[in-house]
Design a protein around this motif. Structure first.
Motif, PDB file in Angstrom:
ATOM      1  N   ASN A   1       0.646  -1.445  -0.403  1.00 29.24           N
ATOM      2  CA  ASN A   1       0.313  -0.059  -0.571  1.00 29.24           C
ATOM      3  C   ASN A   1       0.775   0.837   0.085  1.00 29.24           C
ATOM      4  O   ASN A   1       1.196   1.852   0.594  1.00 29.24           O
ATOM      5  CB  ASN A   1      -0.636   0.207   1.623  1.00 29.24           C
ATOM      6  CG  ASN A   1      -1.600   1.520   1.382  1.00 29.24           C
ATOM      7  OD1 ASN A   1      -1.623   2.076   0.435  1.00 29.24           O
ATOM      8  ND2 ASN A   1      -2.967   1.295   2.343  1.00 29.24           N
ATOM      9  N   SER A   2       1.505   1.849  -1.285  1.00 27.30           N
ATOM     10  CA  SER A   2       2.416   2.627  -0.847  1.00 27.30           C
ATOM     11  C   SER A   2       1.604   4.234  -0.899  1.00 27.30           C
ATOM     12  O   SER A   2       2.318   4.482  -0.875  1.00 27.30           O
ATOM     13  CB  SER A   2       2.778   2.789  -2.590  1.00 27.30           C
ATOM     14  OG  SER A   2       2.037   3.086  -3.618  1.00 27.30           O
ATOM     15  N   SER A   3       0.039   3.953  -0.826  1.00 30.83           N
ATOM     16  CA  SER A   3       0.087   5.635  -0.912  1.00 30.83           C
ATOM     17  C   SER A   3      -0.019   6.107   0.587  1.00 30.83           C
ATOM     18  O   SER A   3       0.252   7.279   1.325  1.00 30.83           O
ATOM     19  CB  SER A   3      -1.401   5.694  -0.480  1.00 30.83           C
ATOM     20  OG  SER A   3      -2.378   4.715  -0.328  1.00 30.83           O
TER      21      SER A   3
ATOM     22  N   ASP B   1       3.596   8.613   1.158  1.00 28.52           N
ATOM     23  CA  ASP B   1       3.340   9.556  -0.121  1.00 28.52           C
ATOM     24  C   ASP B   1       3.883  11.098   0.515  1.00 28.52           C
ATOM     25  O   ASP B   1       4.235  11.522   0.197  1.00 28.52           O
ATOM     26  CB  ASP B   1       1.651   9.253  -1.025  1.00 28.52           C
ATOM     27  CG  ASP B   1       1.234   8.882  -1.494  1.00 28.52           C
ATOM     28  OD1 ASP B   1       2.488   8.212  -1.886  1.00 28.52           O
ATOM     29  OD2 ASP B   1       0.526   8.538  -2.258  1.00 28.52           O
ATOM     30  N   LYS B   2       3.023  11.175   1.772  1.00 22.34           N
ATOM     31  CA  LYS B   2       3.579  12.763   2.698  1.00 22.34           C
ATOM     32  C   LYS B   2       5.209  12.603   3.082  1.00 22.34           C
ATOM     33  O   LYS B   2       5.586  13.854   2.518  1.00 22.34           O
ATOM     34  CB  LYS B   2       2.578  13.024   3.781  1.00 22.34           C
ATOM     35  CG  LYS B   2       2.709  14.090   4.403  1.00 22.34           C
ATOM     36  CD  LYS B   2       1.793  13.428   5.768  1.00 22.34           C
ATOM     37  CE  LYS B   2       2.209  15.702   5.953  1.00 22.34           C
ATOM     38  NZ  LYS B   2       1.664  15.740   7.666  1.00 22.34           N
TER      39      LYS B   2
ATOM     40  N   ASP C   1       8.122  -0.712  -1.756  1.00 23.95           N
ATOM     41  CA  ASP C   1       7.804   0.909  -1.742  1.00 23.95           C
ATOM     42  C   ASP C   1       8.940   1.543  -2.348  1.00 23.95           C
ATOM     43  O   ASP C   1       8.546   2.597  -2.186  1.00 23.95           O
ATOM     44  CB  ASP C   1       7.553   1.384   0.100  1.00 23.95           C
ATOM     45  CG  ASP C   1       6.917   2.635  -0.702  1.00 23.95           C
ATOM     46  OD1 ASP C   1       6.001   2.750  -0.914  1.00 23.95           O
ATOM     47  OD2 ASP C   1       6.168   2.941   1.469  1.00 23.95           O
TER      48      ASP C   1
ATOM     49  N   LYS D   1       8.189   4.113  -5.291  1.00 25.67           N
ATOM     50  CA  LYS D   1       8.446   5.695  -4.911  1.00 25.67           C
ATOM     51  C   LYS D   1       8.997   5.581  -6.587  1.00 25.67           C
ATOM     52  O   LYS D   1       9.052   7.167  -6.571  1.00 25.67           O
ATOM     53  CB  LYS D   1       8.553   5.519  -3.387  1.00 25.67           C
ATOM     54  CG  LYS D   1       7.679   5.969  -2.743  1.00 25.67           C
ATOM     55  CD  LYS D   1       6.433   7.073  -3.022  1.00 25.67           C
ATOM     56  CE  LYS D   1       5.364   6.658  -0.958  1.00 25.67           C
ATOM     57  NZ  LYS D   1       4.879   5.795  -1.829  1.00 25.67           N
TER      58      LYS D   1
ATOM     59  N   GLU E   1       7.795   6.342  -9.642  1.00 27.06           N
ATOM     60  CA  GLU E   1       6.884   7.225  -9.704  1.00 27.06           C
ATOM     61  C   GLU E   1       6.858   7.731  -9.273  1.00 27.06           C
ATOM     62  O   GLU E   1       6.811   9.367 -10.833  1.00 27.06           O
ATOM     63  CB  GLU E   1       5.445   6.875  -8.640  1.00 27.06           C
ATOM     64  CG  GLU E   1       4.737   5.762  -8.287  1.00 27.06           C
ATOM     65  CD  GLU E   1       4.090   6.038  -6.978  1.00 27.06           C
ATOM     66  OE1 GLU E   1       3.330   5.516  -7.073  1.00 27.06           O
ATOM     67  OE2 GLU E   1       4.659   6.579  -6.407  1.00 27.06           O
TER      68      GLU E   1
ATOM     69  N   ARG F   1       2.340  -3.018  -7.797  1.00 28.77           N
ATOM     70  CA  ARG F   1       1.567  -2.916  -7.117  1.00 28.77           C
ATOM     71  C   ARG F   1       0.718  -4.420  -6.288  1.00 28.77           C
ATOM     72  O   ARG F   1       0.497  -4.756  -5.157  1.00 28.77           O
ATOM     73  CB  ARG F   1       0.979  -1.675  -6.949  1.00 28.77           C
ATOM     74  CG  ARG F   1       1.190  -0.118  -6.285  1.00 28.77           C
ATOM     75  CD  ARG F   1       0.859   0.606  -6.346  1.00 28.77           C
ATOM     76  NE  ARG F   1       1.006   2.401  -6.054  1.00 28.77           N
ATOM     77  CZ  ARG F   1       1.069   2.587  -7.343  1.00 28.77           C
ATOM     78  NH1 ARG F   1       0.208   2.426  -7.896  1.00 28.77           N
ATOM     79  NH2 ARG F   1       1.583   4.176  -7.344  1.00 28.77           N
TER      80      ARG F   1
END
Length: 341
Positions: free
Chosen positions: A9-11, A14-15, A172, A176, A179, A192
């Motif tokens: 769950n890469s979200s 994100d921050k 991850d 990242k 992306e 993913r």
């Protein structure tokens, strides 16, 4: 059975990845466009290197693992001259070994996506030293404008490594990076959705160093005396505010001798007489946490994660490692006065 395995769950990261990239970007000094153009003038797509008339050499390198992430590159003091996404033909990425690290495997009609970096000779030499269990090979890539090029990539030298799941943290880092550099969403979604991972531990599952005297505190100056140079002061290290003393190596005929000798050499050269959390955080990048700028910039949860990883890697999860003993805690004069984790 495969569908029940854990997926990334890469979200969740994100921050903090964005915060980390902001930190890194503020420290980078990119090469100007005219200098880059002068290098590329001598590029030959059939060669993985660019040799300039003055003898300087540059290397095209395809990253397949953590080196496609800009934070990982920065933490290893690598600054690509330029980077772009590409497809690698007739190879596939597999994950092998105890840590589930990325490797290349020849496979007709297969392909995968990665990030191509242009590195200086000095940086490529440094990368060779980091990738001690890998060898450089030449592989074909095609960029997203359908231009082909020969590039270097790393392939494991050990042939007896079994396939294994990557950790969620490692995948991850890869996702990242993909992306960030604009790798195709189809490939990112494949990582993913189709690649099982070893899930991250929840904080309540972290191991911690036990039997630490609760009423014994030492200052940073006292810790620094125990750096292994004076036999009157046994070697100390500090992990998450907990100070450990090296008791000694096992006998030379003990099966654990060589392993402990290597561990001791690493700790002595990098962590002796000091807080180790910040240095470990740089070598063990976790996208869930913002890149720390100093020891003081580490959150309590990040320190706890590093302590858990330290125990897992060096002590093999042992709570009563006979070669190290807790002797006290670090006295802090800042807002977290004493470490009582």
């Amino acid at each position: 059975m495969a569908n029940s395995l854990h997926r990334l769950n890469s979200s969740l990261s994100d921050k903090n990845f964005k915060l980390s990239w902001d930190i890194v970007r503020s420290k980078l000094i990119p090469l100007d466009h005219s200098s880059i153009d002068a290098i590329l003038t001598h590029d030959n797509p059939q060669q993985p290197t660019i040799v300039l008339p003055d003898g300087r050499t540059f290397f095209w390198y395809l990253a397949i693992g953590s080196m496609n992430n800009p934070i990982s590159l920065y933490l290893r003091n690598l600054s690509p001259i330029l980077s772009y996404p590409a497809r690698c033909l007739n190879y596939r990425v597999v994950f092998r070994g105890p840590g589930g690290m990325a490797d290349l495997e020849l496979c007709d009609e297969a392909e995968f996506d990665g990030v191509v970096h242009l590195l200086s000779e000095e940086q490529m030499d440094r990368l060779d030293k980091m990738e001690m269990s890998y060898q450089r090979i030449v592989v074909p890539i095609i960029d997203y404008q359908n231009q082909s090029h020969a590039v270097y990539a790393y392939q494991m030298t050990l042939t007896n490594m079994l396939d294994n799941l990557p950790s969620e943290r490692y995948l991850d880092i890869i996702v990242k990076g993909c992306e960030h550099y604009g790798v195709r969403s189809e490939y990112i979604n494949r990582l993913r959705q189709e690649q099982p991972v070893v899930p991250r531990k929840e904080p309540h599952m972290y191991q911690s160093i036990t039997d630490v005297p609760s009423d014994v505190f030492y200052t940073l100056d006292e810790l620094a005396k125990h750096n292994g140079t004076d036999p009157e002061y046994p070697l100390w290290i500090c992990i998450n505010g907990k100070i450990l003393e090296h008791v000694g190596l096992p006998p030379s005929d003990d099966p654990d001798y060589e392993t402990q000798k290597r561990f001791h050499a690493i700790i002595h050269s990098r962590f002796s007489g000091r807080e180790a959390d910040f240095e470990i955080a740089k070598g063990l990048y976790e996208p869930l946490h913002k890149l720390p700028l100093s020891e003081e910039d580490l959150s309590d949860e990040h320190r706890a994660m590093l302590e858990d990883n330290y125990l897992s890697m060096l002590f093999r999860g042992g709570q009563n490692n006979i070669y190290w003993k807790p002797v006290g805690r670090l006295y802090r004069s800042s807002k977290n006065t004493n470490s009582s984790s």
